[in-house]
Design an enzyme around this catalytic site. Sequence first.
Site, PDB file in Angstrom:
ATOM      1  N   ASP A 109      26.914   3.436 -70.446  1.00  0.00           N
ATOM      2  CA  ASP A 109      25.618   3.583 -69.886  1.00  0.00           C
ATOM      3  C   ASP A 109      25.064   4.828 -70.014  1.00  0.00           C
ATOM      4  OD1 ASP A 109      26.925   1.159 -69.233  1.00  0.00           O
ATOM      5  OD2 ASP A 109      26.375   1.390 -66.858  1.00  0.00           O
TER       6      ASP A 109
ATOM      7  N   PRO B 211      15.504  -3.512 -61.539  1.00  0.00           N
ATOM      8  CA  PRO B 211      16.270  -4.010 -60.684  1.00  0.00           C
ATOM      9  C   PRO B 211      17.228  -3.605 -60.746  1.00  0.00           C
ATOM     10  CG  PRO B 211      16.475  -6.396 -61.779  1.00  0.00           C
ATOM     11  CD  PRO B 211      15.585  -5.284 -62.364  1.00  0.00           C
TER      12      PRO B 211
ATOM     13  N   SER C 103      21.671   2.893 -63.251  1.00  0.00           N
ATOM     14  CA  SER C 103      22.503   3.809 -62.660  1.00  0.00           C
ATOM     15  C   SER C 103      22.288   5.076 -63.307  1.00  0.00           C
ATOM     16  CB  SER C 103      23.557   3.707 -61.360  1.00  0.00           C
ATOM     17  OG  SER C 103      25.371   3.332 -62.121  1.00  0.00           O
TER      18      SER C 103
ATOM     19  N   GLY D 192      22.819  -4.970 -63.247  1.00  0.00           N
ATOM     20  CA  GLY D 192      24.366  -4.660 -64.251  1.00  0.00           C
ATOM     21  C   GLY D 192      22.962  -4.352 -65.922  1.00  0.00           C
ATOM     22  N   LEU D 193      22.198  -4.187 -65.426  1.00  0.00           N
ATOM     23  CA  LEU D 193      21.141  -3.149 -66.415  1.00  0.00           C
ATOM     24  C   LEU D 193      21.208  -1.647 -66.691  1.00  0.00           C
ATOM     25  CD1 LEU D 193      18.512  -5.660 -66.254  1.00  0.00           C
ATOM     26  CD2 LEU D 193      20.241  -5.789 -67.693  1.00  0.00           C
TER      27      LEU D 193
HETATM   28  C1  MEV Z   1      29.076  -1.015 -66.453  1.00  0.00           C
HETATM   29  O1  MEV Z   1      28.158  -0.909 -67.190  1.00  0.00           O
HETATM   30  C2  MEV Z   1      29.525  -1.015 -67.816  1.00  0.00           C
HETATM   31  C3  MEV Z   1      31.497  -1.000 -66.999  1.00  0.00           C
HETATM   32  O2  MEV Z   1      32.121  -0.855 -67.986  1.00  0.00           O
HETATM   33  C4  MEV Z   1      31.880   0.371 -66.380  1.00  0.00           C
HETATM   34  C5  MEV Z   1      31.348   1.038 -67.457  1.00  0.00           C
HETATM   35  O3  MEV Z   1      31.657   1.428 -68.436  1.00  0.00           O
HETATM   36  O4  MEV Z   1      32.306   2.490 -67.147  1.00  0.00           O
HETATM   37  C6  MEV Z   1      31.933  -2.321 -66.158  1.00  0.00           C
END
Ligand code: MEV
Length: 310
Positions: free
Chosen positions: A140, A87, A95, A91-92
């Site tokens: 990420d 999805p 992007s 948060g996974l």
């Molecule tokens: C997002 O997946 C992780 C955050 O720490 C943002 C980032 O590290 O750029 C919230």
Amino acid sequence: MSVFSTGFGAAKAILLGEHAVVYGEPAIAAALSVGVTAEARLAPRSSLQLNQPVSKDARAALQRAFERALRCLDIDKVELQLTSEVPIGMGLGSSGALSVAVANALLGLKSQAASRRKHKVLSIALEMEKEFHGTPSGVDHHTSALGGIVTFKNGIARRLTNPRSFTLVAVLAGQRPNTKETVQRLRERQQLWPQRYRRVFREIGQLAKEGVQAIEQGDLEWLGDLFNMNQGLLSALGLSSPNIEEAVYRLRKLGALGAKLTGAGGDGGAVLGLFENPQDAVRKLRGHEVIVAHFKSDTLKPKKHNAVRA
Ligand code: MEV
């Protein structure tokens, strides 16, 4: 120059250290076997298609990120088809995965030499991530490009070994604001009270450092306790919500050794439970949107596919 090329980028789950990693603290993340596939074709005009519906703003950011990637490689017109198995915006790492997939596909069109390729993938993905995240730490897209379980700090990622197998169960706890917005709001709060926020970031960084030892020593109980403490500190930073807390407590009740939000949090998104034996919990979560990722002990033969949507 080839006419057609495909690329893949893995989704990820952050085990410890999100947000603090933006401020130079270490984090730990794990790549999932599911992610985003990009198919790129040289064409008379550029176009972009995605297999999932996204908001107008997300679509515009995606378009800008795509244009940045084309500029990085000096490619003019490409038809791009993106297929995400995770999805988007939960948060996974969709992007980051998408950025790595696009970078891989576009580099395939250019027939980039293998020796320079990894470096190029990371630099193009970073450019794209700036469009999605504003000030990405890089955790990420590094995890997506490198694979496995990694610790990341200030642009440098290192692979971890895990002598004990474990499973991550990600439960989706509803929609959330985009990462850029959540990161920006936290930045505004920390600018008001820098010392207190810095103390919390440092403590989260300390948990991630301990997490490296817990993983490499195969101490899952220790790792679970670190998840729980990290959740408490993310909540202190204003990044949790009733939806998230409910999923955290549900996972703990189902036997998770620890549970916490993963990624940007804010008001929903994915919540991660750490399990040694997840079967019972996964059965009881039937009917919910769940992703299950197994991380086999690396003293055993590595398993190619670690994640499924249950
Ligand atoms: C997002 O997946 C992780 C955050 O720490 C943002 C980032 O590290 O750029 C919230």
